[in-house]
Scaffold this motif. Sequence first.
Motif, PDB file in Angstrom:
ATOM      1  N   ALA A   1     -10.061  -7.600  -7.572  1.00  0.00           N
ATOM      2  CA  ALA A   1     -10.053  -7.355  -6.130  1.00  0.00           C
ATOM      3  C   ALA A   1      -8.656  -7.222  -5.548  1.00  0.00           C
ATOM      4  CB  ALA A   1     -10.796  -8.487  -5.413  1.00  0.00           C
ATOM      5  N   ASP A   2      -7.651  -7.783  -6.213  1.00  0.00           N
ATOM      6  CA  ASP A   2      -6.296  -7.790  -5.660  1.00  0.00           C
ATOM      7  C   ASP A   2      -5.336  -6.865  -6.411  1.00  0.00           C
ATOM      8  OD1 ASP A   2      -6.959  -9.687  -3.684  1.00  0.00           O
ATOM      9  OD2 ASP A   2      -6.707 -11.317  -5.137  1.00  0.00           O
ATOM     10  N   VAL A   3      -5.868  -6.014  -7.280  1.00  0.00           N
ATOM     11  CA  VAL A   3      -5.046  -5.025  -7.985  1.00  0.00           C
ATOM     12  C   VAL A   3      -5.578  -3.640  -7.639  1.00  0.00           C
ATOM     13  CG1 VAL A   3      -4.221  -4.179 -10.210  1.00  0.00           C
ATOM     14  CG2 VAL A   3      -4.533  -6.630  -9.850  1.00  0.00           C
ATOM     15  N   HIS A   4      -4.770  -2.866  -6.927  1.00  0.00           N
ATOM     16  CA  HIS A   4      -5.195  -1.563  -6.414  1.00  0.00           C
ATOM     17  C   HIS A   4      -4.482  -0.454  -7.187  1.00  0.00           C
ATOM     18  CE1 HIS A   4      -6.633  -4.064  -3.111  1.00  0.00           C
ATOM     19  NE2 HIS A   4      -5.402  -4.553  -3.025  1.00  0.00           N
ATOM     20  N   SER A   5      -5.259   0.464  -7.728  1.00  0.00           N
ATOM     21  CA  SER A   5      -4.700   1.554  -8.524  1.00  0.00           C
ATOM     22  C   SER A   5      -4.714   2.855  -7.726  1.00  0.00           C
ATOM     23  CB  SER A   5      -5.504   1.743  -9.811  1.00  0.00           C
ATOM     24  OG  SER A   5      -5.434   0.598 -10.627  1.00  0.00           O
ATOM     25  N   VAL A   6      -3.623   3.588  -7.840  1.00  0.00           N
ATOM     26  CA  VAL A   6      -3.537   4.926  -7.263  1.00  0.00           C
ATOM     27  C   VAL A   6      -3.350   5.879  -8.434  1.00  0.00           C
ATOM     28  CG1 VAL A   6      -2.324   6.450  -5.668  1.00  0.00           C
ATOM     29  CG2 VAL A   6      -2.493   4.000  -5.168  1.00  0.00           C
ATOM     30  N   VAL A   7      -4.416   6.591  -8.794  1.00  0.00           N
ATOM     31  CA  VAL A   7      -4.401   7.512  -9.929  1.00  0.00           C
ATOM     32  C   VAL A   7      -4.791   8.892  -9.408  1.00  0.00           C
ATOM     33  CG1 VAL A   7      -5.253   7.974 -12.249  1.00  0.00           C
ATOM     34  CG2 VAL A   7      -5.137   5.620 -11.410  1.00  0.00           C
ATOM     35  N   PRO A   8      -3.844   9.785  -9.200  1.00  0.00           N
ATOM     36  CA  PRO A   8      -4.174  11.089  -8.618  1.00  0.00           C
ATOM     37  C   PRO A   8      -5.026  11.928  -9.557  1.00  0.00           C
ATOM     38  CG  PRO A   8      -1.907  11.069  -9.389  1.00  0.00           C
ATOM     39  CD  PRO A   8      -2.407   9.667  -9.518  1.00  0.00           C
ATOM     40  N   GLU A   9      -6.166  12.386  -9.053  1.00  0.00           N
ATOM     41  CA  GLU A   9      -6.998  13.282  -9.841  1.00  0.00           C
ATOM     42  C   GLU A   9      -6.590  14.730  -9.619  1.00  0.00           C
ATOM     43  OE1 GLU A   9     -10.975  12.331  -8.650  1.00  0.00           O
ATOM     44  OE2 GLU A   9     -11.195  10.832 -10.233  1.00  0.00           O
ATOM     45  N   GLY A  10      -5.979  14.996  -8.466  1.00  0.00           N
ATOM     46  CA  GLY A  10      -5.571  16.351  -8.141  1.00  0.00           C
ATOM     47  C   GLY A  10      -4.088  16.559  -8.366  1.00  0.00           C
ATOM     48  N   LEU A  11      -3.526  17.488  -7.592  1.00  0.00           N
ATOM     49  CA  LEU A  11      -2.142  17.877  -7.789  1.00  0.00           C
ATOM     50  C   LEU A  11      -1.163  16.910  -7.159  1.00  0.00           C
ATOM     51  CD1 LEU A  11      -2.511  21.713  -7.121  1.00  0.00           C
ATOM     52  CD2 LEU A  11      -2.467  20.532  -9.318  1.00  0.00           C
ATOM     53  N   SER A  12      -1.609  16.113  -6.184  1.00  0.00           N
ATOM     54  CA  SER A  12      -0.668  15.238  -5.477  1.00  0.00           C
ATOM     55  C   SER A  12      -1.400  14.030  -4.907  1.00  0.00           C
ATOM     56  CB  SER A  12       0.031  16.011  -4.353  1.00  0.00           C
ATOM     57  OG  SER A  12      -0.919  16.478  -3.403  1.00  0.00           O
ATOM     58  N   ILE A  13      -0.599  13.073  -4.422  1.00  0.00           N
ATOM     59  CA  ILE A  13      -1.116  11.899  -3.724  1.00  0.00           C
ATOM     60  C   ILE A  13      -0.803  12.093  -2.249  1.00  0.00           C
ATOM     61  CG2 ILE A  13      -1.007   9.386  -3.502  1.00  0.00           C
ATOM     62  CD1 ILE A  13       0.077   9.295  -6.367  1.00  0.00           C
ATOM     63  N   GLY A  14      -1.836  12.175  -1.422  1.00  0.00           N
ATOM     64  CA  GLY A  14      -1.657  12.480  -0.006  1.00  0.00           C
ATOM     65  C   GLY A  14      -1.339  11.262   0.834  1.00  0.00           C
ATOM     66  N   VAL A  15      -0.915  11.523   2.058  1.00  0.00           N
ATOM     67  CA  VAL A  15      -0.491  10.448   2.951  1.00  0.00           C
ATOM     68  C   VAL A  15      -1.665   9.569   3.357  1.00  0.00           C
ATOM     69  CG1 VAL A  15      -0.701  11.912   5.015  1.00  0.00           C
ATOM     70  CG2 VAL A  15       0.822   9.917   5.039  1.00  0.00           C
ATOM     71  N   ASP A  16      -2.848  10.148   3.554  1.00  0.00           N
ATOM     72  CA  ASP A  16      -4.000   9.338   3.965  1.00  0.00           C
ATOM     73  C   ASP A  16      -4.367   8.317   2.895  1.00  0.00           C
ATOM     74  OD1 ASP A  16      -4.137  10.717   6.339  1.00  0.00           O
ATOM     75  OD2 ASP A  16      -5.648  12.148   5.634  1.00  0.00           O
ATOM     76  N   GLU A  17      -4.361   8.751   1.637  1.00  0.00           N
ATOM     77  CA  GLU A  17      -4.673   7.830   0.541  1.00  0.00           C
ATOM     78  C   GLU A  17      -3.631   6.727   0.454  1.00  0.00           C
ATOM     79  OE1 GLU A  17      -5.512   7.906  -4.309  1.00  0.00           O
ATOM     80  OE2 GLU A  17      -4.846   9.719  -3.269  1.00  0.00           O
ATOM     81  N   MET A  18      -2.361   7.086   0.622  1.00  0.00           N
ATOM     82  CA  MET A  18      -1.311   6.082   0.509  1.00  0.00           C
ATOM     83  C   MET A  18      -1.380   5.083   1.665  1.00  0.00           C
ATOM     84  SD  MET A  18       0.997   4.693  -1.181  1.00  0.00           S
ATOM     85  CE  MET A  18       0.645   5.866  -2.486  1.00  0.00           C
ATOM     86  N   ARG A  19      -1.650   5.561   2.868  1.00  0.00           N
ATOM     87  CA  ARG A  19      -1.769   4.644   4.005  1.00  0.00           C
ATOM     88  C   ARG A  19      -2.913   3.662   3.799  1.00  0.00           C
ATOM     89  NH1 ARG A  19      -0.942   9.229   8.701  1.00  0.00           N
ATOM     90  NH2 ARG A  19       1.366   9.152   8.785  1.00  0.00           N
ATOM     91  N   ALA A  20      -4.019   4.147   3.246  1.00  0.00           N
ATOM     92  CA  ALA A  20      -5.158   3.260   3.011  1.00  0.00           C
ATOM     93  C   ALA A  20      -4.811   2.178   1.990  1.00  0.00           C
ATOM     94  CB  ALA A  20      -6.360   4.078   2.535  1.00  0.00           C
ATOM     95  N   VAL A  21      -4.110   2.571   0.930  1.00  0.00           N
ATOM     96  CA  VAL A  21      -3.731   1.613  -0.104  1.00  0.00           C
ATOM     97  C   VAL A  21      -2.730   0.598   0.445  1.00  0.00           C
ATOM     98  CG1 VAL A  21      -2.540   1.343  -2.307  1.00  0.00           C
ATOM     99  CG2 VAL A  21      -4.222   3.160  -2.009  1.00  0.00           C
ATOM    100  N   VAL A  22      -1.736   1.069   1.182  1.00  0.00           N
ATOM    101  CA  VAL A  22      -0.738   0.175   1.765  1.00  0.00           C
ATOM    102  C   VAL A  22      -1.403  -0.807   2.734  1.00  0.00           C
ATOM    103  CG1 VAL A  22       1.245   0.077   3.320  1.00  0.00           C
ATOM    104  CG2 VAL A  22       1.222   1.718   1.429  1.00  0.00           C
ATOM    105  N   GLY A  23      -2.378  -0.313   3.475  1.00  0.00           N
ATOM    106  CA  GLY A  23      -3.092  -1.192   4.400  1.00  0.00           C
ATOM    107  C   GLY A  23      -3.833  -2.305   3.685  1.00  0.00           C
ATOM    108  N   ARG A  24      -4.495  -1.971   2.582  1.00  0.00           N
ATOM    109  CA  ARG A  24      -5.200  -3.008   1.812  1.00  0.00           C
ATOM    110  C   ARG A  24      -4.223  -3.988   1.182  1.00  0.00           C
ATOM    111  NH1 ARG A  24      -8.297   1.479   0.055  1.00  0.00           N
ATOM    112  NH2 ARG A  24      -7.190   1.490  -1.958  1.00  0.00           N
ATOM    113  N   ALA A  25      -3.100  -3.471   0.733  1.00  0.00           N
ATOM    114  CA  ALA A  25      -2.126  -4.326   0.062  1.00  0.00           C
ATOM    115  C   ALA A  25      -1.439  -5.294   1.016  1.00  0.00           C
ATOM    116  CB  ALA A  25      -1.073  -3.467  -0.633  1.00  0.00           C
ATOM    117  N   ALA A  26      -1.503  -5.028   2.314  1.00  0.00           N
ATOM    118  CA  ALA A  26      -0.863  -5.907   3.286  1.00  0.00           C
ATOM    119  C   ALA A  26      -1.661  -7.191   3.530  1.00  0.00           C
ATOM    120  CB  ALA A  26      -0.668  -5.165   4.605  1.00  0.00           C
ATOM    121  N   ARG A  27      -2.884  -7.231   3.042  1.00  0.00           N
ATOM    122  CA  ARG A  27      -3.707  -8.430   3.236  1.00  0.00           C
ATOM    123  C   ARG A  27      -3.284  -9.532   2.272  1.00  0.00           C
ATOM    124  NH1 ARG A  27      -9.258  -4.947   2.583  1.00  0.00           N
ATOM    125  NH2 ARG A  27      -8.961  -3.545   4.369  1.00  0.00           N
ATOM    126  N   ARG A  28      -3.700 -10.737   2.577  1.00  0.00           N
ATOM    127  CA  ARG A  28      -3.444 -11.842   1.666  1.00  0.00           C
ATOM    128  C   ARG A  28      -4.354 -11.706   0.447  1.00  0.00           C
ATOM    129  NH1 ARG A  28      -0.587 -16.120   3.053  1.00  0.00           N
ATOM    130  NH2 ARG A  28      -1.758 -17.398   1.573  1.00  0.00           N
TER     131      ARG A  28
END
Length: 420
Positions: free
Chosen positions: A112-139
């Motif tokens: 639950a506390d390890v979040h992976s960003v594995v791009p399936e397409g050509l790039s990693i977009g800003v929306d995906e990164m913002r969502a991940v950063v938001g989750r990572a900011a939690r305790r």
Amino acid sequence: MSVWDAVIGQPEAVGALRAAARSAAEIAAGRPGGPATMTHAWLFTGPAGSGRSVAARAFAAALQCERSADPADTGDSAGPVDPADPADPNGSDLLGCGQCAACRTVAARTHADVHSVVPEGLSIGVDEMRAVVGRAARRPSLGRWQVVVIEDADRLTEQAANALLKAVEEPPARTVFLLCAPSLHPDDVSLTIRSRCRLVALRTPAADAVAEVLERGGVDADTARWAAAAGQGHVGRSRRLARDADARSRRAEVLAIPASLTSLAACLRAADHLVGAAEAEAGALSAELDAGETESLQVALGAGATGRGVASAVRGSAGALRELEKRQKSRATRAQRDALDRALVDLAAFYRDVLLAQAGSPVAPAHPDFADDVAAVGRQVASAGVLQRLSAILACREALDQNVKPRIAVEALTAALRLP
């Protein structure tokens, strides 16, 4: 098995990561004053197949490992643990035990506390990164850290990199970012992000180390040695060659190309085969994944349901389906380019073998089973011409990275590889 056993041929990196994990355990237990080897952002670099993401995930498991939470787990009360010594039997080797629930769930990508960003397409977009950063900011909810593993940080768009930079500049107290990229070049990782990360430089593992891993996985010794050499230090590719007959067949077809390029027509046929094979491989992967994803989304959006409001809900789902189709198309393009890149790497190794043979070098060739073709090409092409062909392969890889149409780039390549 310890999680570190999966990190092949990187003793220095493993030692540094184990020391940092021990320091992190001291911090999490509220015992400051230990060696300051832990930091909030890490950058794993190294060539393809060196195990960047494997090392990052092993480190993530060590950070969450339940064996490192209890000082009594060190197994020795006579003296303090030395976090700087990766072989210290008093506790350092327990980090990332591979047996506890935390290590197993990190390996299964379900922690639950390890979040992976594995791009399936050509790039990693800003929306995906913002969502991940938001989750990572939690305790952290289960472990002691929130860990974000970005497996292909070189695919971050500029906006996504900016979103990540803000989080790396001002990280939450219990969040760790693990970035993986091929190199420190600004095209791979921006200078601002790189300057805020601790570097872990990996190298291509030796063929003997890769062969040993394959043998532990049940591959016979001869096949393991052959696959380790043919995979050129890439553990994943060596494993596929050892176990997948289709992968071996595709490799053989690619390596038969250099000796066959005796005319312009042969060059065009070879280009058509390379591109067609890559398209077929990508199509097979897409067909396997796309149907299930589309069906799951349709069901989630109400397809097949009955009752009031269902019809309007289904009509409003067109946007979500279009977004899914866009991601699937990007993934298929990425898969095609990856397949082409594997073929280009094999071709580059073939011409490297030609140079080795011409120089009478004792260095082991990457493709000993194609020694006859290597000798034939070496007799017809001088060393300078071989170097020009290697440059043409690199130029083709760069062209594909810059979104040149694959067929155009590969036709230009095969024409440049034509025998005199």
